[in-house]
Design an enzyme around this catalytic site. Structure first.
Site, short mmCIF file in Angstrom:
data_model
loop_
_atom_site.label_atom_id
_atom_site.label_comp_id
_atom_site.label_asym_id
_atom_site.label_seq_id
_atom_site.Cartn_x
_atom_site.Cartn_y
_atom_site.Cartn_z
N GLY A 1 0.83 -1.20 0.00
CA GLY A 1 0.00 0.00 0.00
C GLY A 1 0.87 1.25 0.00
CG PHE A 2 0.26 6.10 0.46
CD1 PHE A 2 1.37 6.73 -0.09
CD2 PHE A 2 -0.46 6.77 1.45
CE1 PHE A 2 1.77 7.99 0.34
CE2 PHE A 2 -0.08 8.02 1.88
CZ PHE A 2 1.04 8.63 1.34
CB ILE A 3 1.54 4.29 4.83
CG1 ILE A 3 0.67 5.53 4.61
CG2 ILE A 3 2.50 4.51 6.01
CD1 ILE A 3 -0.26 5.88 5.77
CG ASP B 1 -0.76 -5.48 0.06
OD1 ASP B 1 -0.39 -4.39 0.52
OD2 ASP B 1 -1.85 -5.63 -0.54
N GLY C 1 -3.73 -2.31 -2.23
CA GLY C 1 -2.29 -2.15 -2.47
C GLY C 1 -2.01 -2.41 -3.95
CG LEU D 1 1.11 0.02 8.02
CD1 LEU D 1 2.34 -0.77 8.41
CD2 LEU D 1 1.51 1.17 7.13
CB THR E 1 -10.14 -6.33 6.07
OG1 THR E 1 -10.76 -6.95 4.95
CG2 THR E 1 -8.65 -6.25 5.87
CE1 TYR F 1 -10.01 2.50 8.25
CE2 TYR F 1 -10.09 4.88 8.58
CZ TYR F 1 -9.37 3.72 8.36
OH TYR F 1 -8.00 3.79 8.26
CE LYS G 1 -7.25 0.92 11.03
NZ LYS G 1 -6.18 -0.08 11.02
#
Ligand code: UDP
Length: 325
Positions: free
Chosen positions: A10-12, A31, A36, A76, A95, A149, A153
Site C-alpha cells: 500500500g501507500f504507507i 498484501d 495495495g 498496516l 478485514t 471505519y 479501528k
C-alpha cells in the site's frame, strides 16, 4: 531486524518497507493487493533483503508462519478510504476487525512487538480545535456506514491495549492523521491525489460540501520516521500516539493551491456531500492532531512542508501520466 509489514504494497506500507530496507533491515510484505499495488514494491523485489507474500491477513496459517519468522510486526493492512468503506462495508469490518484479531493473537503467541496503525477517524466528529490521545470521542449513528471505519479501528485499539494489559504483549498504537505522498491513490476518496490528478488532466477540481472543512496533511516520509522511532523503543509499549501535521488548511484553499501549481485555468466545482458519498454522510469540519506526546517523548515533529509535499506528488503523478516535468 526482520520486519513483517502487513499491507506493505500500500501507500504507507511501501514507503515504510523501503525505509526499513534502506537502514539494513530484512522486510517481508504481506498484501492481498486489494487496494495495495504491486507496482509500489516492484522496485524492491530484486533486493535480497526483501520478500513478499500475496496473501490475505485472514489466512491464519500464513500469518502464523510469517509472524514466527520475524522480529517485529508493522500492521498496516486495512480497508481504508471513506468511499471504499461506505461501498464495501462487510469487507471493511472483516478485514479491520478479524484481520487485526488474527495479527494480535499470533503476535502474542510468539510475543513479537507489534506496531498497530490506527487512524484519526476514531476521534469521530468531535469539534475540538485539536485532538489529544485521551480525548472523548463522538461517533455518528450506526445506520451511517461512514462510522464503520472508526468503530472497527477503535475495536482494534481496545484489543491491542487489552493484549498489552492482560498478556504483556509489546504493542504500540499509532493514530495516523491525513498522510500524503507519492503512490497514494485517489481511487478511494483521498483528496490530495484526486485534486492533483484533476489539475494535471485539465479537469475542474471537485470540492465536497462548502470547502470550509480543514485538514492537516503530513508527508509520508515524516510518518514513516515516526513509526520507526516508536518501534525502536520499549517505552512506547502500551501507549497510543497521534502522528500527523499540525499545519491546517481548508479544502477550498487546498484546491486553490493545487490549481495554481498545476493549471491556472481550472475552476472549483462544489459537489454536495450526498452526491459524493450518498445520503446522510457526515464530514468532519476540522481534524488536527495534538502531537505533544510523541514530540515530548521522542522529539518527533513533521519536517516536510505541505508545499514541498505537493510538489513531489505532482512530479510523481506527471511521471505516471507521461507529462514532461
Ligand atoms: N474531498 C473533496 N473532494 C474530493 C475528495 C475529498 O472535497 O474529491 C474532501 C472530503 O470531503 C474531506 C476532505 O476532502 O472533507 C479530506 O478527504 P479525504 O478522503 O482525503 O480524507 P478524510 O475525509 O479521511 O480526512
Amino acid at each position: 531486524m526482520k520486519a513483517l509489514v502487513t499491507g506493505g504494497a500500500g501507500f504507507i506500507g511501501s514507503h515504510l518497507s523501503e525505509k526499513l530496507i534502506e537502514q539494513g533491515d530484512y522486510v517481508t510484505v504481506i498484501d492481498d493487493l486489494s487496494t495495495g499495488n504491486f507496482n509500489n514494491i516492484k522496485h524492491l523485489t530484486d533486493n535480497p533483503h526483501f520478500n513478499f507474500a500475496i496473501e490475505t491477513i485472514l489466512d491464519e496459517l500464513v500469518i502464523d508462519r510469517l509472524v514466527s519468522e520475524c522480529d517485529i510486526i508493522y500492521h498496516l493492512a486495512a480497508v481504508v478510504g471513506v468511499e471504499l468503506v461506505v461501498k464495501e462495508s462487510v469487507r471493511t469490518i472483516e478485514t479491520n476487525v478479524l484481520g487485526t484479531t488474527i495479527m494480535l493473537k499470533t503476535a502474542n503467541r510468539y510475543k513479537k512487538r507489534i506496531i498497530l496503525t490506527s487512524t484519526s477517524e476514531i476521534y469521530g466528529k468531535g469539534v475540538n480545535d485539536s485532538f489529544g490521545e485521551n480525548d472523548d470521542r463522538l461517533m455518528g449513528p450506526i445506520v451511517n456506514s461512514r462510522w464503520i471505519y472508526a468503530c472497527s479501528k477503535s475495536l482494534d485499539e481496545f484489543l491491542a491495549l487489552a493484549y498489552f494489559n492482560q498478556k504483556k504483549l509489546p504493542v504500540v498504537i499509532c493514530r495516523l492523521f491525513n498522510t500524503i505522498g507519492p503512490r497514494q491513490t485517489g481511487f478511494y476518496g483521498m483528496v490530495v491525489p484526486r485534486f492533483i490528478r484533476q489539475g494535471l488532466t485539465g479537469k475542474d477540481l471537485t470540492v465536497y460540501g462548502d470547502g470550509r472543512q480543514s485538514r492537516c496533511f503530513c508527508n509520508v516520509t515524516d510518518v514513516v520516521e515516526a513509526l520507526i522511532l516508536l518501534s525502536n523503543s520499549s517505552k512506547a509499549d502500551g501507549e497510543v500516539y497521534n502522528i500527523g501535521s499540525t499545519q491546517s488548511i481548508t479544502i477550498c484553499d487546498l484546491a486553490k493551491k493545487i490549481i495554481s501549481l498545476t493549471n491556472n485555468s481550472l475552476k472549483i466545482i462544489f459537489v454536495p456531500y450526498e452526491e459524493a458519498y450518498g445520503e446522510g454522510f457526515e464530514d468532519m469540519l476540522r481534524r488536527k492532531p495534538n502531537i505533544k506526546k510523541i514530540h515530548n517523548a521522542f522529539n518527533w515533529q513533521p519536517r516536510i512542508s505541505l508545499d514541498d509535499s505537493l510538489q513531489s506528488i505532482i512530479e510523481y503523478e506527471k511521471d505516471l501520466l507521461n507529462i514532461p516535468q
